[in-house]
Design an enzyme around this catalytic site. Structure first.
Site, PDB file in Angstrom:
ATOM      1  N   MET A   1     -11.643  -5.927   5.242  1.00 48.23           N
ATOM      2  CA  MET A   1     -10.813  -5.015   6.035  1.00 48.23           C
ATOM      3  C   MET A   1     -10.522  -5.664   7.391  1.00 48.23           C
ATOM      4  SD  MET A   1     -10.047  -2.456   4.215  1.00 48.23           S
ATOM      5  CE  MET A   1      -9.168  -1.591   5.519  1.00 48.23           C
TER       6      MET A   1
ATOM      7  N   HIS B   1      -8.265   1.087  -3.995  1.00 48.77           N
ATOM      8  CA  HIS B   1      -9.196   0.882  -2.876  1.00 48.77           C
ATOM      9  C   HIS B   1      -9.872   2.218  -2.569  1.00 48.77           C
ATOM     10  CE1 HIS B   1      -9.566  -0.208   1.718  1.00 48.77           C
ATOM     11  NE2 HIS B   1     -10.744  -0.120   1.120  1.00 48.77           N
TER      12      HIS B   1
ATOM     13  N   GLY C   1      -9.101   3.829   7.075  1.00 47.69           N
ATOM     14  CA  GLY C   1      -8.810   5.251   7.300  1.00 47.69           C
ATOM     15  C   GLY C   1      -7.348   5.555   7.554  1.00 47.69           C
TER      16      GLY C   1
ATOM     17  N   MET D   1      -8.823   8.158  -0.078  1.00 39.53           N
ATOM     18  CA  MET D   1      -9.681   8.543   1.057  1.00 39.53           C
ATOM     19  C   MET D   1     -10.143   9.983   0.874  1.00 39.53           C
ATOM     20  SD  MET D   1      -7.312   7.166   4.159  1.00 39.53           S
ATOM     21  CE  MET D   1      -6.586   5.532   4.141  1.00 39.53           C
TER      22      MET D   1
ATOM     23  N   HIS E   1      -1.253  -1.280  -4.209  1.00 43.31           N
ATOM     24  CA  HIS E   1      -2.512  -0.922  -3.547  1.00 43.31           C
ATOM     25  C   HIS E   1      -2.574   0.595  -3.366  1.00 43.31           C
ATOM     26  CE1 HIS E   1      -6.000  -2.057  -1.073  1.00 43.31           C
ATOM     27  NE2 HIS E   1      -5.629  -1.121  -0.216  1.00 43.31           N
TER      28      HIS E   1
ATOM     29  N   MET F   1     -12.029   4.479  -0.569  1.00 50.13           N
ATOM     30  CA  MET F   1     -12.691   4.713   0.721  1.00 50.13           C
ATOM     31  C   MET F   1     -13.332   6.089   0.619  1.00 50.13           C
ATOM     32  SD  MET F   1      -9.728   3.112   3.122  1.00 50.13           S
ATOM     33  CE  MET F   1      -8.530   3.286   1.803  1.00 50.13           C
TER      34      MET F   1
ATOM     35  N   SER G   1       0.824  -1.215   0.000  1.00 55.80           N
ATOM     36  CA  SER G   1       0.000   0.000   0.000  1.00 55.80           C
ATOM     37  C   SER G   1       0.854   1.258   0.000  1.00 55.80           C
ATOM     38  CB  SER G   1      -0.922   0.009   1.223  1.00 55.80           C
ATOM     39  OG  SER G   1      -1.436   1.308   1.399  1.00 55.80           O
TER      40      SER G   1
ATOM     41  N   ASP H   1      -6.652  -6.500   4.347  1.00 59.31           N
ATOM     42  CA  ASP H   1      -6.005  -5.189   4.387  1.00 59.31           C
ATOM     43  C   ASP H   1      -6.076  -4.589   5.788  1.00 59.31           C
ATOM     44  OD1 ASP H   1      -5.140  -2.600   3.868  1.00 59.31           O
ATOM     45  OD2 ASP H   1      -6.815  -2.065   2.574  1.00 59.31           O
ATOM     46  N   GLY H   2      -4.893  -4.358   6.362  1.00 56.78           N
ATOM     47  CA  GLY H   2      -4.808  -3.637   7.622  1.00 56.78           C
ATOM     48  C   GLY H   2      -4.093  -4.411   8.715  1.00 56.78           C
TER      49      GLY H   2
ATOM     50  N   ASP I   1      -4.724   3.569  -1.920  1.00 60.22           N
ATOM     51  CA  ASP I   1      -5.800   3.906  -0.983  1.00 60.22           C
ATOM     52  C   ASP I   1      -6.291   5.324  -1.211  1.00 60.22           C
ATOM     53  OD1 ASP I   1      -6.071   1.605   0.848  1.00 60.22           O
ATOM     54  OD2 ASP I   1      -3.956   2.011   1.281  1.00 60.22           O
TER      55      ASP I   1
HETATM   56  C1  DX5 Z   1      -6.329   1.503   5.658  1.00 59.91           C
HETATM   57  C2  DX5 Z   1      -5.900   1.211   4.254  1.00 59.91           C
HETATM   58  C3  DX5 Z   1      -4.776   0.271   4.174  1.00 59.91           C
HETATM   59  C4  DX5 Z   1      -3.497   0.745   4.816  1.00 59.91           C
HETATM   60  C5  DX5 Z   1      -2.835  -0.473   5.398  1.00 59.91           C
HETATM   61  O1  DX5 Z   1      -7.535   2.106   5.674  1.00 59.91           O
HETATM   62  O2  DX5 Z   1      -6.972   0.666   3.526  1.00 59.91           O
HETATM   63  O3  DX5 Z   1      -4.537  -0.185   2.851  1.00 59.91           O
HETATM   64  O4  DX5 Z   1      -2.611   1.382   3.943  1.00 59.91           O
HETATM   65  O5  DX5 Z   1      -1.742  -0.093   6.126  1.00 59.91           O
HETATM   66  P1  DX5 Z   1      -1.030  -1.075   7.153  1.00 59.91           P
HETATM   67  O6  DX5 Z   1      -0.566  -2.267   6.357  1.00 59.91           O
HETATM   68  O7  DX5 Z   1       0.102  -0.258   7.675  1.00 59.91           O
HETATM   69  O8  DX5 Z   1      -2.031  -1.438   8.197  1.00 59.91           O
HETATM   70 ZN    ZN Z   2      -6.480  -0.276   1.538  1.00 57.93          ZN
END
Ligand code: DX5
Ligand code: ZN
Length: 215
Positions: A136, A65, A141, A36, A32, A67, A7, A174-175, A34
């Site tokens: 998730m 992804h 976030g 947001m 990946h 969000m 990510s 993810d996470g 993200d």
């Molecule tokens: C969180 C994201 C993730 C995040 C994961 O909301 O969707 O993709 O980047 O980060 P790590 O692997 O550090 O938990």
């Molecule tokens: Zn993500």
């Protein structure tokens, strides 16, 4: 063997070119991304122009992804920016079936994500139309959070559901995923691993990528 989707959220943007080349060279299949919006989640990251710019330099599969609220409205923008897979949230306000259809109409793969507290049974109705399911394992976030163990049950549920279809649907998690807990997720049935801080935040990004790829 798993597919790895590092990510970008945890990346050092000054070193982006070098670091993306490192993950690619060491076996990562996906990148990946993200997105947001500060509304669906309480954080703002990056969006369409960043993805469009990276697309010119990388041949990794762009695993976007979203969000964001109202993802349906932005499907074509992310498709044109160079996304290969567009994943949105079941909990968002867009109609799920219409959003999956819009992603496919744009010629892209469609992913559906659920937050930790959402029942995985909501996936039943859509599974046959999906290319990817994203469970998730933290509240979306922020990067760098701790994995919520209860989410493993959702991973197991999704595994069974996918197997019943007989289709090649990615089961992504993810996470909070690190080298020392990734086997819990693969045992539960995940085959596509997102890792932010444990890859792009690692001292040696190439080595961290290669270590993950051993699972
Ligand atoms: C969180 C994201 C993730 C995040 C994961 O909301 O969707 O993709 O980047 O980060 P790590 O692997 O550090 O938990
Ligand atoms: Zn993500």
């Amino acid at each position: 063997m798993i597919k790895l989707s590092p990510s970008l959220l945890s990346a050092n943007f000054w070193e982006l070119k070098k670091d993306i080349e490192l993950i690619e060279k060491n076996g990562a299949e996906y990148l990946h991304l993200d997105v947001m919006d500060g509304h669906f989640v309480p954080n703002i990251s990056f969006g369409i122009p960043v993805i469009k710019s990276l697309r010119k330099y990388s041949s990794l599969v762009f695993d976007v992804h979203l969000m964001i609220s109202d993802p349906l409205r932005y499907v074509n923008d992310f498709a044109n920016a160079g996304a290969d897979i567009i994943t949105f949230h079941y909990e968002s306000d867009s109609d799920t079936a219409a959003t999956i259809k819009a992603i496919h109409d744009a010629g892209k793969k469609a992913g559906l994500s659920i937050k930790p507290k959402t029942s995985p049974e909501v996936l039943d109705k859509f599974i046959n139309d999906l290319d990817l399911v994203l469970i998730m394992t933290v509240e979306p976030g922020f990067g760098g959070q701790k994995l919520i163990p209860e989410t493993l049950e959702s991973v197991k549920y999704a595994r069974k559901l996918i197997d019943k279809t007989g289709k090649a649907i990615d089961l992504e998690v993810d996470g909070g995923i690190k080298l020392d807990n990734v086997s819990l997720l693969t045992q539960a049935g995940a085959d596509t691993i997102v890792a932010g801080s444990s890859v792009f935040g690692a001292e040696d990004i190439g080595k961290a990528t290669a270590e993950f790829k051993k699972f």
